[in-house]
Design a protein around this motif. Structure first.
Motif, short mmCIF file in Angstrom:
data_model
loop_
_atom_site.label_atom_id
_atom_site.label_comp_id
_atom_site.label_asym_id
_atom_site.label_seq_id
_atom_site.Cartn_x
_atom_site.Cartn_y
_atom_site.Cartn_z
N THR A 21 0.79 -1.19 0.08
CA THR A 21 0.07 0.02 0.07
C THR A 21 1.02 1.39 -0.08
N THR A 22 1.99 1.32 0.77
CA THR A 22 2.83 2.35 0.75
C THR A 22 3.61 2.46 -0.55
N ALA A 23 4.11 1.70 -1.14
CA ALA A 23 4.47 1.67 -2.44
C ALA A 23 3.54 2.16 -3.64
N LEU A 24 2.34 1.88 -3.57
CA LEU A 24 1.40 2.21 -4.45
C LEU A 24 1.07 3.44 -4.18
N LEU A 146 -4.35 -8.81 -1.64
CA LEU A 146 -2.92 -8.50 -1.82
C LEU A 146 -2.31 -8.68 -3.36
N ALA A 147 -3.05 -9.60 -4.13
CA ALA A 147 -2.60 -9.82 -5.42
C ALA A 147 -3.25 -8.53 -6.30
N TYR A 148 -4.23 -7.93 -6.07
CA TYR A 148 -4.83 -6.78 -6.51
C TYR A 148 -3.73 -5.64 -6.48
N LEU A 149 -3.41 -5.41 -5.09
CA LEU A 149 -2.53 -4.22 -4.73
C LEU A 149 -1.32 -4.51 -5.54
N LEU A 150 -0.87 -5.55 -5.71
CA LEU A 150 0.65 -5.87 -6.46
C LEU A 150 0.47 -5.49 -8.06
N SER A 151 -0.69 -6.25 -8.48
CA SER A 151 -1.13 -5.88 -9.74
C SER A 151 -1.09 -4.65 -10.26
N ARG A 152 -1.89 -3.62 -9.54
CA ARG A 152 -1.98 -2.47 -9.47
C ARG A 152 -0.63 -1.59 -9.54
N PHE A 153 0.14 -2.01 -8.69
CA PHE A 153 1.39 -1.47 -8.60
C PHE A 153 2.40 -1.81 -10.05
N LEU A 154 2.30 -2.77 -10.43
CA LEU A 154 2.91 -3.30 -11.71
C LEU A 154 2.34 -2.54 -12.86
N ALA A 155 1.05 -2.57 -12.82
CA ALA A 155 0.32 -2.31 -14.25
C ALA A 155 0.61 -0.51 -14.22
N ARG A 156 0.93 -0.02 -13.20
CA ARG A 156 1.43 1.60 -13.15
C ARG A 156 2.85 1.72 -13.19
N GLY A 157 3.56 0.76 -13.57
CA GLY A 157 4.95 0.83 -14.05
C GLY A 157 5.95 0.60 -12.86
N GLY A 158 5.47 -0.06 -11.75
CA GLY A 158 6.21 -0.26 -10.58
C GLY A 158 7.07 -1.55 -10.98
N SER A 159 8.13 -1.74 -10.11
CA SER A 159 9.15 -2.81 -10.31
C SER A 159 9.26 -3.65 -9.12
N ILE A 160 8.98 -5.01 -9.14
CA ILE A 160 9.56 -5.93 -8.20
C ILE A 160 10.89 -6.71 -8.21
N VAL A 161 11.56 -6.83 -7.07
CA VAL A 161 12.69 -7.61 -6.97
C VAL A 161 12.66 -8.53 -5.76
#
Length: 371
Positions: A21-24, A146-161
């Motif tokens: 949520t903070t990253a988003l 949780l999957a929704y938050l992650l997918s929304r973050f990725l869809a807006r150009g976020g990166s995960i490592v």
């Protein structure tokens, strides 16, 4: 530092509900280039290191007369109420329900701002309850949310490592590529946000010994006829019995609050205790066809069990840590702000959006006035 015309690079450590949520929030409201580094992500197989997946969860604030915490929880409720609206962005992740809280200690929950809130008359209290309230709230189906938050973050150009950070200096000095490619990132890091949950105890550069686990055990059953929530609690005695239905028809039964208990799997005797307490609180858990013939027993609930499990709530003695400290940057760089946002205990979901807003505010003020 990034050039003035480029989005600043921010890394968030942790991919639980608070970290996501903070990253988003930083990404969407602040316009930053955000990367999440975490050991575990929402779609990984369940494990004891990832607490967010084991939560109930419902939005019932425990802030009481703590005005700052209540403001955080209220902002979060407003965000979730909007997300859960018919046709809302994450409607499928939430279940709007009537909730009844029975208070064995008679305390004032200070929840008169919740929709349809009312105080229960004495004749509607269960045995042992000194007070009670009813209101509308939302429950959260944690895996899809949780999957929704992650997918929304990725869809807006976020990166995960995926990476196991041992010390925050590893991220400050090497950036995400240190964990992605095994070599330092070419772009310097502008800011770091720390939301590692229970990992704040051992993460180098943080090592907050005020963070400790509060073990919570739950039982997941299939009972799609339950469309309401019930809780009975006593704060000083540590009593928390709850029935939390999800939109999908599953129901979370709980629970326990066991401080500094590191046992990583469900205890059979605790499952039996949870079933007994929840049946007493909510006889409707037993299928109607059985109740029409005789009173239900916990043996009628056992065939409904889908899963038993537990998680470690990341409690902190002084509550949530929301502040900024400055650490030396990589070679040739000045100091870098580190924003701490952890220590939510069992309130990660109900505090997530509100604490993320504060973390963003801290971040922007820090970047505007470099050390």
């Amino acid at each position: 530092m990034s050039s003035p015309n480029e989005p600043k690079n921010v890394v968030v450590i942790g991919a639980g509900v608070v970290g996501l949520t903070t990253a988003l929030t930083i990404q969407e409201k602040g316009g930053y280039k955000v990367t999440i580094i975490a050991e575990t992500f929402p779609t990984d197989p369940k494990n004891i290191k990832y607490t967010s997946i084991w939560a109930g969860a419902h939005h019932v604030s425990h802030a009481a007369d703590d005005a700052k915490q209540m403001a955080i929880d209220r902002e979060t409720f407003d965000a979730m109420w909007e997300l859960s609206a018919p046709g809302g962005a994450a409607e499928h992740c939430f279940f709007r329900i009537p909730q009844t809280d029975y208070l064995a200690d008679g305390r004032n929950e200070c929840l008169d701002w919740m929709p349809d809130h009312k105080k229960l008359p004495e004749n509607e209290l269960i045995p042992g309850a000194l007070a009670g309230t009813s209101f509308k709230t939302v429950t959260i189906d944690t895996p899809p949310y949780l999957a929704y938050l992650l997918s929304r973050f990725l869809a807006r150009g976020g990166s995960i490592v995926r990476g196991a950070v041992q010390h925050i200096s590893q991220v400050v000095d090497g950036g995400p590529n240190l964990f992605r490619l095994g070599k330092a990132s070419s772009e310097p890091l502008d800011a770091l946000v720390v939301s590692p949950g229970l990992g704040a105890r051992t993460l180098g550069g943080v090592e907050d010994k005020d963070v400790y686990p509060v073990r919570g055990q739950v039982v997941l059953i299939r009972a799609p006829w339950i469309d309401f929530g019930r809780t009975v609690s006593h704060v000083e005695q540590g009593l928390w019995t709850y029935v939390i239905p999800r939109r999908c028809g599953d129901v979370i039964l709980g629970g326990t609050k066991e401080e500094d208990d590191w046992y990583p799997v469900a205890r059979p005797e605790t499952t039996t205790d949870i079933l007994q307490r929840c049946l007493a609180l909510c006889p409707e858990l037993v299928p109607a066809a059985i109740r029409a013939e005789r009173p239900g027993t916990i043996d009628d609930l056992r065939p409904l069990i889908l899963e038993e499990g537990c998680g470690f709530r990341p409690q902190r003695k002084d509550g949530i840590r929301l502040d900024v400290e400055w650490v030396p940057g990589s070679q040739g760089q000045g100091k870098v702000p580190v924003v701490h946002n952890y220590g939510h205990g069992g309130g990660g979901y109900q505090s997530s959006w509100g604490s993320a807003s504060i973390a963003l505010d801290l971040l922007e003020k820090a970047l505007a006035t470099p050390a």
